[in-house]
Design a protein around this motif. Structure first.
Motif, PDB file in Angstrom:
ATOM      1  N   HIS A  66      -0.402  -3.827  -8.281  1.00 28.07           N
ATOM      2  CA  HIS A  66      -0.773  -3.413  -9.642  1.00 28.07           C
ATOM      3  C   HIS A  66      -0.608  -4.605 -10.587  1.00 28.07           C
ATOM      4  N   ARG A 100       0.722   3.996  -4.830  1.00 28.85           N
ATOM      5  CA  ARG A 100       2.114   3.610  -5.042  1.00 28.85           C
ATOM      6  C   ARG A 100       2.590   2.690  -3.923  1.00 28.85           C
ATOM      7  N   ASP A 137       4.337   4.415  -0.975  1.00 27.19           N
ATOM      8  CA  ASP A 137       3.442   5.215  -0.136  1.00 27.19           C
ATOM      9  C   ASP A 137       2.618   4.326   0.795  1.00 27.19           C
TER      10      ASP A 137
END
Length: 231
Positions: free
Chosen positions: A135, A177, A180
């Motif tokens: 991200h 995420r 995950d």
């Protein structure tokens, strides 16, 4: 970029606009070789995978960096002993939810060094390597803001998002995420929400997806960008 040791002396409590810091950072930026990493095989690309912890999401509204962690990747593998980690000085009270999430205390941050000093050491650690983050827009926004605010110079490093690879290798997975994606790739999730811990998780994820994208015919960043553009 040359090592920072011995190049200048920082005085305690130096102003954020310290002229020596500004001049030094600008010189480092001039010496930054803009290597064409687009056509380097992904497994040969020298990278620094990094993560920051912050007080919030919006540097333009006053949120600040409170820690930086990074680890180097060479030849498609994380280099365990080439790491960077530092807390960053923050003189206000840390929001309770951030303290709980990261395990960092206000006392820890009040005793840490200022961001201007930490960034100079971080940039020296990175040198000409390509930056990678999970991200990455979060990291990019904060580094751009800090580079201009503290040193009056633009942030010039390329930052590659791990999503560039997993969107190609696992397009229908629907996971974003970090934890995950790590679990999906059999990577043990430890030290989550610690800047260095998250940097190591992102580095392992990056290395795993280098192999997956290679198998799909994407061997360079240029290949990756072309594939993403066709989606």
């Amino acid at each position: 970029m040359r090592g920072i040791q011995g190049r200048f002396t920082l005085t305690e409590g130096a102003n954020l606009q310290n002229s020596q810091q500004i001049a030094f950072l600008r010189q480092m930026q001039k010496e930054l070789k803009q290597e064409n990493s687009l056509n380097v095989p992904l497994e040969k690309m020298s990278a620094v995978v990094f993560d920051i912890e912050t007080t919030g999401f919006y540097p333009e509204h006053g949120d600040e960096i409170i820690s930086i962690g990074a680890v180097k990747v060479r030849n498609g593998e994380m280099v365990e002993d080439e790491v960077f980690y530092s807390l960053v000085q923050y003189t206000q009270e840390l929001p309770e939810e951030i303290a709980s999430l990261t395990g960092i205390t206000s006392t820890d941050l009040k005793n840490a060094e200022p961001l201007s000093e930490i960034l100079l050491r971080f940039f020296d650690f990175v040198k000409n390597d390509t930056l990678v983050a999970h991200h990455a827009i979060h990291e990019k926004n904060f580094l751009q803001n800090a580079s201009w605010k503290l040193f009056r110079t633009p942030f010039k490093h390329r930052i590659v998002d791990t999503s560039f690879l997993y969107r190609i290798a696992d397009p229908d997975l629907g996971l974003t995420r970090l934890e995950d994606l790590c679990i999906h790739n059999d990577i043990e999730v430890i030290e989550r929400h610690h800047a260095l811990g998250d940097a190591k998780l992102a580095a392992k994820l990056w290395c795993a997806y280098i192999e997956k994208t290679k198998q799909l015919g994407c061997r360079t960043l240029s290949d990756v960008y072309e594939r993403l553009a066709r989606k």
